[in-house]
Write an enzyme that holds these catalytic residues in place. Structure first.
Site, mmCIF file in Angstrom:
data_model
loop_
_atom_site.group_PDB
_atom_site.id
_atom_site.type_symbol
_atom_site.label_atom_id
_atom_site.label_comp_id
_atom_site.label_asym_id
_atom_site.label_seq_id
_atom_site.Cartn_x
_atom_site.Cartn_y
_atom_site.Cartn_z
ATOM 1 N N TYR A 93 0.607 -5.415 13.486
ATOM 2 C CA TYR A 93 0.028 -4.133 13.248
ATOM 3 C C TYR A 93 -0.913 -4.300 13.939
ATOM 4 O O TYR A 93 -1.072 -2.616 14.643
ATOM 5 C CB TYR A 93 -0.751 -3.761 11.915
ATOM 6 C CG TYR A 93 0.472 -3.706 10.579
ATOM 7 C CD1 TYR A 93 1.093 -4.619 10.255
ATOM 8 C CD2 TYR A 93 0.949 -2.641 9.912
ATOM 9 C CE1 TYR A 93 1.479 -4.645 9.319
ATOM 10 C CE2 TYR A 93 1.379 -2.521 9.058
ATOM 11 C CZ TYR A 93 2.145 -3.177 8.667
ATOM 12 O OH TYR A 93 3.038 -3.429 7.299
ATOM 13 N N GLU A 139 7.276 3.628 3.650
ATOM 14 C CA GLU A 139 7.085 5.101 3.749
ATOM 15 C C GLU A 139 9.020 5.533 3.952
ATOM 16 O O GLU A 139 9.730 6.108 4.652
ATOM 17 C CB GLU A 139 7.497 4.858 5.878
ATOM 18 C CG GLU A 139 8.426 3.858 6.466
ATOM 19 C CD GLU A 139 8.448 2.432 6.753
ATOM 20 O OE1 GLU A 139 7.059 2.011 5.354
ATOM 21 O OE2 GLU A 139 8.143 1.483 7.437
ATOM 22 N N LYS A 168 -2.168 -7.009 -0.713
ATOM 23 C CA LYS A 168 -3.207 -7.512 -0.210
ATOM 24 C C LYS A 168 -4.048 -7.553 -0.487
ATOM 25 O O LYS A 168 -5.185 -8.446 -0.534
ATOM 26 C CB LYS A 168 -3.222 -6.153 0.470
ATOM 27 C CG LYS A 168 -3.964 -5.600 0.886
ATOM 28 C CD LYS A 168 -4.725 -4.000 2.023
ATOM 29 C CE LYS A 168 -6.020 -3.558 1.881
ATOM 30 N NZ LYS A 168 -6.014 -2.817 2.411
ATOM 31 N N HIS A 209 -0.449 6.869 8.091
ATOM 32 C CA HIS A 209 0.419 6.120 8.429
ATOM 33 C C HIS A 209 1.268 5.659 7.378
ATOM 34 O O HIS A 209 3.011 6.311 8.996
ATOM 35 C CB HIS A 209 0.093 4.538 7.978
ATOM 36 C CG HIS A 209 0.217 3.430 7.531
ATOM 37 N ND1 HIS A 209 -0.136 2.873 9.362
ATOM 38 C CD2 HIS A 209 1.760 2.858 7.732
ATOM 39 C CE1 HIS A 209 1.302 1.845 9.536
ATOM 40 N NE2 HIS A 209 2.175 1.554 8.197
ATOM 41 N N GLU A 210 2.103 6.256 6.842
ATOM 42 C CA GLU A 210 2.803 6.250 5.985
ATOM 43 C C GLU A 210 4.237 7.318 6.967
ATOM 44 O O GLU A 210 5.284 7.668 6.819
ATOM 45 C CB GLU A 210 3.486 6.432 4.171
ATOM 46 C CG GLU A 210 2.441 5.296 3.841
ATOM 47 C CD GLU A 210 3.066 3.982 4.751
ATOM 48 O OE1 GLU A 210 4.372 3.712 5.352
ATOM 49 O OE2 GLU A 210 2.859 2.533 4.262
ATOM 50 N N ARG A 261 -0.915 -4.928 -6.277
ATOM 51 C CA ARG A 261 -0.817 -5.025 -4.446
ATOM 52 C C ARG A 261 -1.046 -6.058 -4.162
ATOM 53 O O ARG A 261 -2.282 -6.927 -3.796
ATOM 54 C CB ARG A 261 -2.119 -3.957 -3.966
ATOM 55 C CG ARG A 261 -1.581 -3.601 -2.531
ATOM 56 C CD ARG A 261 -2.451 -2.250 -2.878
ATOM 57 N NE ARG A 261 -2.442 -2.221 -1.268
ATOM 58 C CZ ARG A 261 -3.051 -1.289 -0.255
ATOM 59 N NH1 ARG A 261 -3.915 -0.731 -1.257
ATOM 60 N NH2 ARG A 261 -3.113 -1.016 0.825
ATOM 61 N N GLY A 300 0.484 -1.116 0.174
ATOM 62 C CA GLY A 300 -0.210 0.211 -0.032
ATOM 63 C C GLY A 300 1.081 1.067 -0.033
ATOM 64 O O GLY A 300 0.652 1.823 -0.379
ATOM 65 N N GLY A 301 1.591 1.136 0.792
ATOM 66 C CA GLY A 301 2.482 2.911 1.303
ATOM 67 C C GLY A 301 4.014 1.746 1.689
ATOM 68 O O GLY A 301 4.488 1.025 2.390
ATOM 69 N N HIS A 316 5.413 6.882 10.005
ATOM 70 C CA HIS A 316 6.562 6.174 10.516
ATOM 71 C C HIS A 316 7.938 6.930 10.346
ATOM 72 O O HIS A 316 8.834 6.992 10.783
ATOM 73 C CB HIS A 316 6.722 5.069 9.087
ATOM 74 C CG HIS A 316 6.228 4.249 9.201
ATOM 75 N ND1 HIS A 316 6.883 2.960 10.370
ATOM 76 C CD2 HIS A 316 5.402 3.264 8.443
ATOM 77 C CE1 HIS A 316 5.961 2.038 9.864
ATOM 78 N NE2 HIS A 316 4.683 2.233 8.403
ATOM 79 N N GLU A 359 5.858 -1.033 13.167
ATOM 80 C CA GLU A 359 4.430 -0.893 12.946
ATOM 81 C C GLU A 359 3.381 -1.128 13.980
ATOM 82 O O GLU A 359 2.422 -0.544 13.543
ATOM 83 C CB GLU A 359 4.307 -2.695 12.161
ATOM 84 C CG GLU A 359 5.729 -2.394 10.799
ATOM 85 C CD GLU A 359 4.653 -1.583 10.241
ATOM 86 O OE1 GLU A 359 3.986 -1.038 9.858
ATOM 87 O OE2 GLU A 359 5.699 -1.003 8.554
HETATM 88 N N1 BES Z 1 7.107 -0.673 6.216
HETATM 89 C C1 BES Z 1 5.303 -1.150 5.468
HETATM 90 C C2 BES Z 1 5.099 -1.795 4.416
HETATM 91 C C3 BES Z 1 6.737 -2.894 4.349
HETATM 92 C C4 BES Z 1 6.169 -4.151 5.541
HETATM 93 C C5 BES Z 1 7.341 -3.403 3.475
HETATM 94 C C6 BES Z 1 6.999 -4.975 5.732
HETATM 95 C C7 BES Z 1 7.949 -4.690 3.372
HETATM 96 C C8 BES Z 1 7.707 -5.471 4.300
HETATM 97 C C9 BES Z 1 4.475 0.220 5.832
HETATM 98 O O1 BES Z 1 4.719 1.048 6.092
HETATM 99 C C10 BES Z 1 3.036 -0.443 5.545
HETATM 100 O O2 BES Z 1 2.743 -0.840 6.438
HETATM 101 N N2 BES Z 1 2.194 -0.089 4.550
HETATM 102 C C11 BES Z 1 1.038 -0.981 5.039
HETATM 103 C C12 BES Z 1 -0.050 0.431 4.458
HETATM 104 C C13 BES Z 1 -0.747 1.044 5.861
HETATM 105 C C14 BES Z 1 -1.568 1.425 5.417
HETATM 106 C C15 BES Z 1 -1.218 -0.327 6.815
HETATM 107 C C16 BES Z 1 0.384 -1.810 3.437
HETATM 108 O O3 BES Z 1 1.449 -2.005 2.561
HETATM 109 O O4 BES Z 1 -0.655 -2.442 2.855
HETATM 110 ZN ZN ZN Z 2 3.549 0.449 8.125
#
Ligand code: BES
Ligand code: ZN
Length: 629
Positions: free
Chosen positions: A404, A292, A579, A316-317, A577, A289-290, A320, A339
């Site tokens: 998280y 940081e 997710k 969120h980002e 993506r 999703g993002g 961070h 997280e």
């Molecule tokens: N730092 C994470 C992304 C990440 C985690 C990359 C583990 C590689 C390994 C980022 O801050 C994150 O948590 N992204 C979430 C979005 C958020 C709104 C919960 C995501 O990508 O779903």
């Molecule tokens: Zn994160």
């Protein structure tokens, strides 16, 4: 809010990888005595302080080619500098000034970890220069041919370094316990813009050469690079957005409340320490999703929903920038410190800017995620712990939802017990005193208990810090969440269950979150007939909102709702993506015919996926997926 199956995004923390961890070492004063099992490096011996990159992006061969000069402290006089590399072609190693060739060797390949690069250090050496090239399959980098971009004229590239992929494009001490400043010269085809997690240009240079400076020290997982036909729009004097031309107007509109998010964050936990805060909206293949990356959050275009409903991702980002980038988990075993704290901070920003009702809606979804993660993993599963107790021999790793959502609820639980004002003062000081440092779970517990518990046994028992952090499952004293908006959705779900027609439901004021709640909690039977009725009323199959579409298409696959199958194919071939697409692939893989179909789509789609996505989907589809070469 994340919709993930537990297997989807496990942050694999293989503490028992063996081979690269070692006997306890005595750390010199400049380095914490932290052993990171996911890194070959030995920062307690030699500590890298600064990185100077000089790289040319060769889109023909899909390689970054050039050099990295690493400057380090070697106050102990160590004879060897050990760096992490994976799939790097090392072409030579010299002293930093280039005067002397140095002796070096690459260790054996270890799965996921790559190979140690061991460099013999002359006495008094303070820097080395490594000439190298990345491999076309480097796991951090996605290369796009012009026809794979929305503009269709220019190539594109972006990197994703977290957790341990920086080593696939930069030889470095690839552990979050080490921080370095950096500078870079990046050479790109003329007409393209290059951006990094650093001070950034806002327009294209004449000669395709860009110089970057990152004066604040960052861990390697925050190294980032993107190259493309990008435009910039400012929100105000310190923040703005970059995107491909076709997306820039929509992105600028969707994200224009970013300055308010930054101000709210600063009011909570102190000044933003990184200069500018910009967002880069990437092509739809971005696996997360993002991300940081300091000064420049990388974001999926799926947050551009057209109604500003997904901006909590920016909160969120941005959060961070304090929890993670400023105060960093020392190893990935403590990822909840990044997280979980960030999710807590995200909710606080959302509450400050959009009100408690809005943040409670997000919290209720987070609670649902946590409950589902625990149900899937099993309430006794050590992977539902936030961290591993000191001395524990098993190395469970933590699922992302736990890091998280359980992390969030633990901090909220603490806040509710000690009081918001005192908890905020504590967090504010925590971010300030540990700025630009690494932290461990044990350190956090020590400081928290010193601040609040101080021998008060009743309070100690009520907080249950060890139980929350080192115990599995969702504790009984999970904070109670009240979401009026989701209660209203649940009421409509109940009406549907008792026979109301979809058209008769009161849905007009619903945002993305309400729709997601609705689809996640549909009353049984969730069969093709039910979906057909809902589709007629709400046109889910043709929704332009990826967050909603992802949930819908998974249901459609599970119910064999045929009219949505073309949309499944096109979604899986355009969006990367994880997710969103991993649960759909997993759902497909539940039947032999579905698995075959999924493999077919994957073969078509994989050329457009980031390597991270390819690896995860390959795993979801099991054996039978061809690996390249
Ligand atoms: N730092 C994470 C992304 C990440 C985690 C990359 C583990 C590689 C390994 C980022 O801050 C994150 O948590 N992204 C979430 C979005 C958020 C709104 C919960 C995501 O990508 O779903
Ligand atoms: Zn994160």
């Amino acid at each position: 809010m994340r919709i993930r199956t537990v297997s989807a995004l496990v942050i694999a923390i293989a503490l028992a990888t063996g081979g690269c961890s070692s006997a306890p070492r005595v750390a010199p004063s400049h380095a914490p005595a932290i052993v990171d099992p996911l890194s070959f490096s030995r920062p307690a011996d030699v500590l890298v302080r600064h990185l100077a990159l000089d790289l040319t992006a060769d889109f023909q061969t899909r390689r970054l080619v050039g050099s990295a000069i690493l400057t380090f402290d070697n106050s102990r006089g160590a004879k060897t500098l050990v760096l992490d590399t994976r799939d790097l072609e090392i072409r030579g190693v010299h002293s930093g000034d280039g005067a002397a060739a140095l002796v070096w060797k690459l260790g054996d390949e270890k799965e996921r970890l790559g190979r140690a690069l061991e460099i013999d250090l002359p006495s008094k050496a303070t820097s080395v220069r490594i000439d190298y090239a990345t491999s076309p399959g480097a796991a951090a980098i996605q290369w796009f041919a012009p026809e794979q971009t929305s503009g269709g004229k220019y190539p594109f590239l972006f990197t994703q370094s977290q957790a341990i992929l920086a080593r696939t494009w930069v030889p470095c001490q690839d552990t979050p316990s080490v921080r370095m400043t950096y500078e870079a010269t990046i050479r790109v085809p003329r007409g393209l813009l290059a951006l990094m997690s650093a001070e950034n240009p806002q327009r294209v240079s004449d000669d395709g050469v860009y110089h970057f400076r990152m004066p604040q020290p960052v861990p390697s997982y925050l190294l980032a690079l993107a190259i493309g036909d990008l435009e910039f729009r400012a929100f105000d004097g310190r923040s703005g957005v970059y995107a491909e031309r076709s997306m820039i107007e929509r992105a600028a509109w969707e994200l224009d409340n970013t300055p308010a998010l930054i101000e709210a964050a600063e009011r909570l936990y102190g000044p933003y320490r990184w200069g500018r805060y910009d967002i880069l909206v990437l092509p739809p293949s971005f696996p997360w999703g993002g991300m940081e990356n300091p000064r420049l959050t990388f974001a999926t275009p799926t947050i551009i929903a057209g109604d500003r409903s997904l901006v909590s991702l920016v909160a969120h980002e941005l959060a961070h920038s304090w929890s993670g980038n400023l105060v960093t988990n020392a190893t990935w075993a403590d990822v909840w410190l990044n997280e979980g704290f960030t999710t807590y901070f995200e909710m606080r920003i959302m509450e400050a800017v959009y009100g408690r009702e809005y943040s409670e809606m997000l919290a209720a979804l987070s609670l649902q995620d946590l409950r589902e993660a625990v149900a899937t993993a099993g309430a006794d599963n050590p992977r539902t712990q936030l961290a591993i107790a000191p001395g524990a021999t098993v190395a469970p790793g933590t699922t992302t939802d736990v890091a998280y959502d359980k992390g969030y609820f633990f901090l909220r639980h603490c806040e509710e017990i000690v009081g918001r004002a005192r908890f905020d003062a504590f967090l504010h000081r925590y971010f300030e005193t540990h700025a630009f440092e690494s932290v461990t779970t044990a350190m956090f517990i020590g400081e928290f208990e010193h601040e609040f518990v101080r021998g008060d046994q009743a309070l100690d028992a009520k907080l249950g810090v060890a139980r929350w952090i080192y115990g599995p499952g969702a504790p009984d004293d999970v904070p109670v969440v009240h979401s009026k908006r989701l209660d209203a959705v649940d009421a409509e779900i109940a009406r549907l269950a008792s026979g109301a027609a979809p058209e008769a439901l009161a849905t007009t004021s619903w945002s993305t979150h309400e729709w997601v709640r609705f689809l996640r909690n549909l009353p049984p039977p969730v069969d093709a007939a039910r979906l057909a009725g809902l589709d007629r009323a709400f046109h889910f199959t043709s929704s332009g909102n990826a967050e909603i579409l992802a949930v819908w298409l998974r249901l459609a696959v599970a119910a064999s709702y045929e009219p949505a199958m073309p949309a499944v194919d096109s979604f899986l071939t355009t969006v990367g993506r994880v997710k969103y697409i991993q649960p759909i692939y997993t759902e497909l893989a539940k039947t032999p015919a579905g698995l075959e179909h999924a493999r077919g789509i994957f073969e078509k789609a994989r050329a457009g996926y980031h390597p991270v996505t390819v690896t995860i989907i390959q795993r979801a589809l099991g054996a039978g997926v061809k690996t390249p070469q």
